[in-house]
Structures are given as C-alpha cells and as structure tokens.
Design a protein around this motif. Sequence first.
Motif, PDB file in Angstrom:
ATOM      1  N   TYR A 185       0.835  -1.194   0.000  1.00 55.82           N
ATOM      2  CA  TYR A 185       0.000   0.000   0.000  1.00 55.82           C
ATOM      3  C   TYR A 185       0.877   1.254   0.000  1.00 55.82           C
ATOM      4  O   TYR A 185       0.854   2.044   0.955  1.00 55.82           O
ATOM      5  N   PRO A 186       1.673   1.450  -1.055  1.00 62.30           N
ATOM      6  CA  PRO A 186       2.633   2.568  -1.055  1.00 62.30           C
ATOM      7  C   PRO A 186       1.998   3.942  -0.906  1.00 62.30           C
ATOM      8  O   PRO A 186       2.470   4.772  -0.128  1.00 62.30           O
ATOM      9  N   GLN A 187       0.917   4.203  -1.650  1.00 63.30           N
ATOM     10  CA  GLN A 187       0.304   5.526  -1.589  1.00 63.30           C
ATOM     11  C   GLN A 187      -0.325   5.783  -0.231  1.00 63.30           C
ATOM     12  O   GLN A 187      -0.142   6.844   0.371  1.00 63.30           O
ATOM     13  N   GLN A 188      -1.068   4.788   0.268  1.00 64.17           N
ATOM     14  CA  GLN A 188      -1.711   4.954   1.564  1.00 64.17           C
ATOM     15  C   GLN A 188      -0.683   5.110   2.682  1.00 64.17           C
ATOM     16  O   GLN A 188      -0.881   5.883   3.623  1.00 64.17           O
ATOM     17  N   THR A 189       0.446   4.376   2.569  1.00 66.53           N
ATOM     18  CA  THR A 189       1.478   4.470   3.589  1.00 66.53           C
ATOM     19  C   THR A 189       2.140   5.846   3.573  1.00 66.53           C
ATOM     20  O   THR A 189       2.418   6.430   4.622  1.00 66.53           O
ATOM     21  N   GLN A 190       2.375   6.389   2.389  1.00 69.60           N
ATOM     22  CA  GLN A 190       2.937   7.733   2.289  1.00 69.60           C
ATOM     23  C   GLN A 190       2.000   8.756   2.916  1.00 69.60           C
ATOM     24  O   GLN A 190       2.437   9.642   3.668  1.00 69.60           O
ATOM     25  N   GLN A 191       0.721   8.634   2.605  1.00 71.02           N
ATOM     26  CA  GLN A 191      -0.250   9.582   3.155  1.00 71.02           C
ATOM     27  C   GLN A 191      -0.348   9.454   4.671  1.00 71.02           C
ATOM     28  O   GLN A 191      -0.448  10.452   5.389  1.00 71.02           O
ATOM     29  N   ALA A 192      -0.313   8.205   5.155  1.00 73.02           N
ATOM     30  CA  ALA A 192      -0.366   7.985   6.591  1.00 73.02           C
ATOM     31  C   ALA A 192       0.871   8.570   7.281  1.00 73.02           C
ATOM     32  O   ALA A 192       0.773   9.156   8.362  1.00 73.02           O
ATOM     33  N   LEU A 193       2.028   8.424   6.650  1.00 76.12           N
ATOM     34  CA  LEU A 193       3.255   8.991   7.205  1.00 76.12           C
ATOM     35  C   LEU A 193       3.156  10.516   7.274  1.00 76.12           C
ATOM     36  O   LEU A 193       3.580  11.136   8.253  1.00 76.12           O
ATOM     37  N   GLN A 194       2.611  11.118   6.237  1.00 75.60           N
ATOM     38  CA  GLN A 194       2.417  12.568   6.253  1.00 75.60           C
ATOM     39  C   GLN A 194       1.566  12.992   7.448  1.00 75.60           C
ATOM     40  O   GLN A 194       1.891  13.956   8.155  1.00 75.60           O
TER      41      GLN A 194
END
Length: 291
Positions: free
Chosen positions: A49-58
């Motif tokens: 889940y690369p996109q969701q993980t990036q957004q969650a990290l943000q």
Amino acid sequence: MKKWILSLSLAAGMIVLAACGNGGDDTVVKTNEGNITKEDLYNAMKEKYPQQTQQALQELVYKKVLSEKYKVSDKELNDELQKTKDQLGSQYEAFLAQYGMDEKGFKDYLKLELLEQKAATADIKISDQELKNYYKKWQPEIKVRHILVDDEKTANEIKAQLDKGAKFEDLAKKYSKDIASANNGGDLGWIDYQGRKQFVPEFTKALDTLKVKEISKPIKTEYGYHIIQITDKKKKKPFNEVKDQLKEELKLSKVDQTKMQKKLNEVLKDANVKVEDKDFNGLFSEATSNK
C-alpha cells in the motif's frame, strides 16, 4: 458534513503505521516457523500500500510537529467529537465500523484536524465589527432530513403522500436514492451555519427559507429532486455567549485547502523535517525546499 469524511480512510493506515513507530525487531506475531516483527509489518505496508502508507506517514509527521506548537484541550476535542455524534446520530457506530476504527482512533484523527485548523487560522485577525456583522446573519444548528429521487413525477407523488399524513422516514427508506441517509429515515443530522454552505445552492436556499416542520415542495438540483424538512432548530444564543465560537467559524471560513497546505509547509520547514527512509525521498520536498 465535515471535510474529514473525505479523507478518513487514511486514518486506519495512520494508526497501523503509528504502531510500527518503534520499528526494530519488536515482535508482532510469534509462530513456530518464525516471528513477524514491526519492521516486517512496516515493510509490507510500504510494498502493498505505497500511496496509503505515504499519506499515513504525512499525517503522523503533521501531528508530531503541530503538537509542539499548538495545543488542543480535552474539552475542545470532546466538543468536536460530540458535534460528530450529533451529525451522525444513530449512524455513528456504523460510521466507525465502516472505517475499521474505534472511538479512540477517531479522536486521534479529530485531534490532528483541530491542530491543522489552529495552525491555519493562527494569523487571521477578526475585528469586533466583522464579528458582529457575522452574528447578524448567523443561524444556529438545524436538524434536517430529505428524500432524493430522480424525477419530478415521483417527487410530486411522494409530496402528495406526505401531505396526506404518510411518515417521512418510511418514504425516505422506500424511495430515496441517497442510501446513507435513507437507511436513517432521510436524516442528515444537525447542520451548522457553515455546514449549510456545503450543499448545492438550491438545497442551501431551501434551508434558509423553510420553517421548522415545514416540508418543501420538490427542489431540483444536479442530483435529482429533493423533498426537504427541518425537524428541529436550536435557539439563537446571545452574542456574548457565542462570540468565541463564531470567531473560530469565521476564521475557518477564510481558509481554503491551498492556504492550509501553505501553512503546513511552513511548520514542517521550521521543524527541519528530514526523511531518513529512502523509500519516502521527496515526500516533503515541497515543504522543506528553500524556495
């Protein structure tokens, strides 16, 4: 409805990513064939889940840096939670279940939203006269329900049934194509003054003109034909009792997504954010650039 509903699906990922925060070899699951560590879980999330993980990290970074500069009291958080419960009514538990969250996780997400609002409105000034002018137009919360159908003929038939004493909630469940509210008898919950403006113009105009308990004639919008009813309305309190609340409302009305992001970028830059994981290189480049 509030803007967080549009992005709340990130919250579950944010919670899981936060659980990976200590990283390392901490064991999440043990098996006879080997253990699953927090690092394993973290890497699996990045891969699947690369996109969701990036957004969650943000979201996690925003919460970390904003919490150092702005504070949200327990009362502010509980008041915001209660507003959501008032809006969703009996659908609240189903709402949490839809996003795989419990109340604690949802409160964490609301806290981030409040932190972002405080950051975005920190430099906005409201004069006493501007606030008094706003109060003159301002209206307290109203409780609204509606029935939405595709064509005017059906809408007129439903209105005729209502005029003869049919129950609004029964007809909403039977006819309304707004499934979310139809399952709750057409109920849209409590709507505040700014919330009225989130509807299409024709719907907002009807809310401004309807009396409590009055049922509208069919209202045409881009979505179809609505039959609208205001079922309850809170009493307008004296200016001195609501001026602090109205000041925050008025400040927020002056903030759009562009201004919000600009302020968040400033806060991140001040916090000297540096990404150490190469898989997230560039994630905060706009916020941390020297431009």
